[in-house]
Scaffold this active site. Sequence first.
Site: not given
Ligand code: PBG
Ligand code: ZN
Length: 327
Positions: A196, A249
């Site tokens: 991520k 992601k």
């Molecule tokens: C939270 C989380 C995030 C997303 C999914 N779970 C955002 C972040 O890390 O701030 C992003 C999802 C999206 O942008 O569609 N940890």
């Molecule tokens: Zn988070």
Amino acid sequence: MKYPTTRMRRLRKSFQIRKILQETRLNPEDLIYPLYIKEELEEGQKEHIDTMPGQYRYSLSDAVSEAKRLEKLGLSSVLLFGLPVKKDETGSSAYDREGIIQKAIRRLKEETELVVITDVCLCQYTSHGHCGIVEDDEILNDKTLNYLSKIALSHAEAGADIVAPSDMMDGRVEAIRKTLDENGFQDTLIMSYAAKYASSFYAPFRDAVCSAPSFGDRKTHQMNPANTDEALREVELDIKEGADIVMVKPALPYLDVIREVKNEFKIPTAAYQVSGEYSMLMAGIEAGYLTEESIYESLTSIKRAGADLVISHFTPKLLEEGTEFKC
Ligand code: PBG
Ligand code: ZN
């Protein structure tokens, strides 16, 4: 054999020929729909997410109705995000048995056949908006693991099929697996947000679920967008710790990472077409710069890169209008 005997254009001469020779196909069961459920909302209320045209925050009942409607259209799985009424330092609403997500899981498991996947993180539930426990402006890794395990266990107890930790703390998959196993949830799967990235494409999501950090950023735990070797190490570690499905992601800016992960590990791989990818395409389409074909092209490309599952806000549209790419 080469030209003039070989003519590649023969392979593309009509829609029917192109269709039977198409290598990658998006299927309804590849799609996971992210559902935003807001505790405060009453039945019949839904809030449009202005940074994500066509997406909503739902009340519990409306989320269940929407899930049921989509299930009839062929939906297989949902990914749940909660917006709690109460936020505090340790995100206690996230592991409350009567929390919004725990209630949603129970209802969805009672009323549908859907695979229920839950996002496991603290950021929507903490007053400071960080994904972990914060002391002296630092996000503490090891202390956070206990909380993530509690959240995952509460989701498993409510009936979640798959828990999906999105926090990027070190050791969280192992901690969650251990807690689940000790409590009799050996059969609950873990889909880890393994690679991520600290991406600017999450901006609309943070607006959608009010989870923007009140200070600092997420760069001490989420990955540097410039790195691939590190992504492979992250994925390898999560697999060793017990991840059943790994995720990359965002998706479209990281197709190379998806491909490398798939080639290297041969494990079920999910890709998250994040909020910013959705909003970017929607904005282009609404402005008339792009056509809706760009949606099908991006999603098919994510699958072609190696994703087995794609988390996408376009899921309802694809289920309503068909997942077929107009080749
Ligand atoms: C939270 C989380 C995030 C997303 C999914 N779970 C955002 C972040 O890390 O701030 C992003 C999802 C999206 O942008 O569609 N940890
Ligand atoms: Zn988070």
